[in-house]
Motif scaffolding. Sequence first.
Motif, PDB file in Angstrom:
ATOM      1  N   GLY A 439       9.438   6.094  15.062  1.00 23.33           N
ATOM      2  CA  GLY A 439       9.541   4.895  14.232  1.00 23.33           C
ATOM      3  C   GLY A 439       9.732   5.194  12.758  1.00 23.33           C
ATOM      4  N   GLU A 440      10.304   6.348  12.439  1.00 25.30           N
ATOM      5  CA  GLU A 440      10.487   6.739  11.034  1.00 25.30           C
ATOM      6  C   GLU A 440      11.310   5.720  10.248  1.00 25.30           C
ATOM      7  OE1 GLU A 440       9.138  10.469  12.911  1.00 25.30           O
ATOM      8  OE2 GLU A 440      10.491   8.849  13.508  1.00 25.30           O
ATOM      9  N   SER A 441      12.338   5.166  10.864  1.00 23.61           N
ATOM     10  CA  SER A 441      13.204   4.235  10.131  1.00 23.61           C
ATOM     11  C   SER A 441      12.413   3.038   9.622  1.00 23.61           C
ATOM     12  CB  SER A 441      14.354   3.767  11.035  1.00 23.61           C
ATOM     13  OG  SER A 441      15.202   4.846  11.354  1.00 23.61           O
ATOM     14  N   LEU A 442      11.502   2.529  10.436  1.00 21.32           N
ATOM     15  CA  LEU A 442      10.696   1.385  10.011  1.00 21.32           C
ATOM     16  C   LEU A 442       9.712   1.789   8.923  1.00 21.32           C
ATOM     17  CD1 LEU A 442       9.863  -1.547  10.260  1.00 21.32           C
ATOM     18  CD2 LEU A 442       8.321  -0.888  12.121  1.00 21.32           C
ATOM     19  N   LEU A 443       9.047   2.932   9.077  1.00 22.44           N
ATOM     20  CA  LEU A 443       8.123   3.388   8.044  1.00 22.44           C
ATOM     21  C   LEU A 443       8.848   3.537   6.704  1.00 22.44           C
ATOM     22  CD1 LEU A 443       5.870   6.147   9.657  1.00 22.44           C
ATOM     23  CD2 LEU A 443       5.452   3.695   9.480  1.00 22.44           C
ATOM     24  N   LEU A 444      10.018   4.125   6.741  1.00 25.30           N
ATOM     25  CA  LEU A 444      10.781   4.343   5.510  1.00 25.30           C
ATOM     26  C   LEU A 444      11.242   3.018   4.917  1.00 25.30           C
ATOM     27  CD1 LEU A 444      12.744   7.425   6.820  1.00 25.30           C
ATOM     28  CD2 LEU A 444      11.109   7.469   4.924  1.00 25.30           C
ATOM     29  N   ARG A 445      11.610   2.079   5.769  1.00 21.82           N
ATOM     30  CA  ARG A 445      12.011   0.757   5.275  1.00 21.82           C
ATOM     31  C   ARG A 445      10.852   0.059   4.562  1.00 21.82           C
ATOM     32  NH1 ARG A 445      12.230  -4.368   9.148  1.00 21.82           N
ATOM     33  NH2 ARG A 445      12.297  -5.970   7.522  1.00 21.82           N
ATOM     34  N   VAL A 446       9.670   0.099   5.163  1.00 25.92           N
ATOM     35  CA  VAL A 446       8.504  -0.564   4.574  1.00 25.92           C
ATOM     36  C   VAL A 446       8.061   0.165   3.305  1.00 25.92           C
ATOM     37  CG1 VAL A 446       6.087  -1.197   4.952  1.00 25.92           C
ATOM     38  CG2 VAL A 446       7.773  -1.521   6.774  1.00 25.92           C
ATOM     39  N   GLY A 447       8.017   1.494   3.348  1.00 24.70           N
ATOM     40  CA  GLY A 447       7.641   2.251   2.166  1.00 24.70           C
ATOM     41  C   GLY A 447       8.595   2.006   1.013  1.00 24.70           C
ATOM     42  N   HIS A 448       9.879   1.937   1.322  1.00 24.48           N
ATOM     43  CA  HIS A 448      10.895   1.682   0.293  1.00 24.48           C
ATOM     44  C   HIS A 448      10.740   0.271  -0.273  1.00 24.48           C
ATOM     45  CE1 HIS A 448      14.697   1.980  -1.826  1.00 24.48           C
ATOM     46  NE2 HIS A 448      15.126   0.882  -1.233  1.00 24.48           N
ATOM     47  N   ALA A 449      10.472  -0.697   0.599  1.00 19.26           N
ATOM     48  CA  ALA A 449      10.275  -2.075   0.131  1.00 19.26           C
ATOM     49  C   ALA A 449       9.093  -2.149  -0.827  1.00 19.26           C
ATOM     50  CB  ALA A 449      10.074  -3.005   1.323  1.00 19.26           C
ATOM     51  N   TYR A 450       7.990  -1.470  -0.468  1.00 21.09           N
ATOM     52  CA  TYR A 450       6.832  -1.456  -1.367  1.00 21.09           C
ATOM     53  C   TYR A 450       7.197  -0.817  -2.698  1.00 21.09           C
ATOM     54  CZ  TYR A 450       2.672  -0.075  -3.746  1.00 21.09           C
ATOM     55  OH  TYR A 450       1.749   0.108  -4.734  1.00 21.09           O
ATOM     56  N   GLU A 451       7.922   0.293  -2.638  1.00 26.37           N
ATOM     57  CA  GLU A 451       8.302   1.025  -3.853  1.00 26.37           C
ATOM     58  C   GLU A 451       9.040   0.135  -4.844  1.00 26.37           C
ATOM     59  OE1 GLU A 451       9.104   5.769  -3.304  1.00 26.37           O
ATOM     60  OE2 GLU A 451      10.767   4.388  -2.975  1.00 26.37           O
ATOM     61  N   GLN A 452       9.828  -0.812  -4.322  1.00 30.76           N
ATOM     62  CA  GLN A 452      10.621  -1.672  -5.197  1.00 30.76           C
ATOM     63  C   GLN A 452       9.756  -2.645  -5.976  1.00 30.76           C
ATOM     64  OE1 GLN A 452      13.795  -0.484  -5.315  1.00 30.76           O
ATOM     65  NE2 GLN A 452      12.768   0.832  -3.819  1.00 30.76           N
ATOM     66  N   THR A 453       8.495  -2.804  -5.583  1.00 29.18           N
ATOM     67  CA  THR A 453       7.593  -3.708  -6.299  1.00 29.18           C
ATOM     68  C   THR A 453       6.918  -3.027  -7.479  1.00 29.18           C
ATOM     69  OG1 THR A 453       5.567  -3.220  -5.026  1.00 29.18           O
ATOM     70  CG2 THR A 453       7.103  -4.839  -4.092  1.00 29.18           C
ATOM     71  N   ARG A 454       7.141  -1.722  -7.631  1.00 26.85           N
ATOM     72  CA  ARG A 454       6.441  -0.962  -8.678  1.00 26.85           C
ATOM     73  C   ARG A 454       7.445  -0.263  -9.592  1.00 26.85           C
ATOM     74  NH1 ARG A 454       1.283   0.153  -8.178  1.00 26.85           N
ATOM     75  NH2 ARG A 454       1.517   2.102  -9.310  1.00 26.85           N
ATOM     76  N   PRO A 455       7.110  -0.131 -10.876  1.00 24.26           N
ATOM     77  CA  PRO A 455       7.999   0.621 -11.769  1.00 24.26           C
ATOM     78  C   PRO A 455       7.969   2.104 -11.427  1.00 24.26           C
ATOM     79  CG  PRO A 455       5.962   0.047 -12.901  1.00 24.26           C
ATOM     80  CD  PRO A 455       5.926  -0.658 -11.568  1.00 24.26           C
ATOM     81  N   ALA A 456       9.095   2.763 -11.619  1.00 24.65           N
ATOM     82  CA  ALA A 456       9.154   4.209 -11.376  1.00 24.65           C
ATOM     83  C   ALA A 456       8.315   4.925 -12.433  1.00 24.65           C
ATOM     84  CB  ALA A 456      10.598   4.684 -11.436  1.00 24.65           C
ATOM     85  N   HIS A 457       7.685   6.038 -12.034  1.00 22.79           N
ATOM     86  CA  HIS A 457       6.911   6.816 -12.997  1.00 22.79           C
ATOM     87  C   HIS A 457       7.600   8.150 -13.258  1.00 22.79           C
ATOM     88  CE1 HIS A 457       5.340   9.569  -9.953  1.00 22.79           C
ATOM     89  NE2 HIS A 457       4.992   8.538  -9.216  1.00 22.79           N
ATOM     90  N   GLY A 458       7.302   8.750 -14.397  1.00 22.45           N
ATOM     91  CA  GLY A 458       7.914  10.013 -14.766  1.00 22.45           C
ATOM     92  C   GLY A 458       7.230  11.191 -14.110  1.00 22.45           C
ATOM     93  N   LEU A 459       7.598  12.377 -14.557  1.00 22.95           N
ATOM     94  CA  LEU A 459       7.034  13.589 -13.986  1.00 22.95           C
ATOM     95  C   LEU A 459       5.561  13.726 -14.351  1.00 22.95           C
ATOM     96  CD1 LEU A 459       9.919  16.118 -14.678  1.00 22.95           C
ATOM     97  CD2 LEU A 459       9.462  14.828 -12.584  1.00 22.95           C
TER      98      LEU A 459
END
Length: 473
Positions: A439-459
């Motif tokens: 079920g990797e495709s679903l996990l990656l889809r959900v993780g990616h969706a969550y990621e879009q709700t947060r600003p990217a952070h630097g190194l």
Amino acid sequence: MQPSELTLSAAADEIRARRLSPVELADSVLERVERVEPHLGAYVTVRAERVRRAAREAADDIAAGRHRGPLHGIPMGLKDLIDVAGLPTSASSRVRSGHRAPADSTVAARLSDAGAVLVGKTHTHEFAYGLTTPQTRNAWDPGRVAGGSSGGSAVAVAAGTATFALGTDTGGSIRVPAALNGVVGLKPTYGLVPRHGVTSLSWSLDHVGPLTRTVEDAALVLAAVAGHDPRDSASLATPPARYLPGPDTDLTGLRIGVPRTYYFDRVDPEVEAAVRRAIGQLEALGARLVDVEIPMARYVKPTQWGLMVPEATAYHEDTLRTVPELYQDDVRVLLEAGELMPAGDYLRAQRSRTLMRQEWERVLRDVDLIAAPAVPVTAVEAGQEAITWADGTVEDVADAYVRLSAPANITGVPALSVPVGHDTAGLPIGMQLLGRPLGESLLLRVGHAYEQTRPAHGLATATAAARQTAAAR
């Protein structure tokens, strides 16, 4: 922004559009290595000239129209359990002194075919038998543990000294350091990524997977390394899958299990709060939250150790008898303990694993995935041996870190660790998503969706460097 700060997908886009050369990217990463590696110790070895030569070859191929895909020209780190022809596979151990790999592992060969550029081999807790990687320091605070056993890979990605890396995961060794260093870590379904040419800790629990800065990057790496290899007896013959998540963040209709038991027991309040906020974000994206009971929770620890300890000892049988003094004390003690375990205990652990898999399959029929903390506490101080919980329970640090990750190794289900914030000390917190087999495709889809709700952070090392400067004052 320096090229070393780019995510894999962003760097790939720049290279494809000819706005960035693989040579420029490699030089930026190597400059980053020179600047921060002395403070972090992520790498066993870095061979700069080999990196630059490979980057020039990638640049020439791309200029000639021979672009191999999104990994072409991208700098990577490989955990030093993963064979690369002609290079040492030290497993961060004196036992492997003088070793040279005769051939590429399957995953190294696949990444080479995809055009990735090897920066170096990253540190592991000796033979992957530990959860701290003591020779490596946390990317956000060098006074704290990196997590393990893929600590070097996680720190390299977090610090910008590799654009992505591979690790291995036997009881959480990808997800634990990913969570503690604020990067993404994916333990795939057991057998999805071949382990041929990868030093084993426990053959029935070992997995290989990516550590990256984003979920999309993890999908790109997984696509390159997944697939059947008959040389790994556990390798699955599965049709190719589409792992790359799309732009849609709508999770309407998805059922996300939220554990009532086990995963939120003895968890730091800041970790619990951050993970529950992240789960709330998934609900806001349309998912339906469903309370679930974690089956056979009391058997997780004895099953994990009952499988891992005798299998690890069997692998090290010869060297444990001939050169025991070359092992670090913590690892040698565990290996010697395996010699004392009765065969009946191993068989009981196998039976427990079978029952646990059946029960998890039942739970995952009622929900599409489970969301929970990746680790119960953020990175502890280097040298700390135990955690004292609010109820007075004292828990060994390694036991604490493996506790929430071991179920996915025992059952073989895929698990993804995604950063979900920081505690008041500025240390990263990770949420774990667990799904059905393959079920990797679903996990990656959900993780990616969550990621879009947060600003990217630097190194991460920007924060670590600031702390070092302040401490020096």
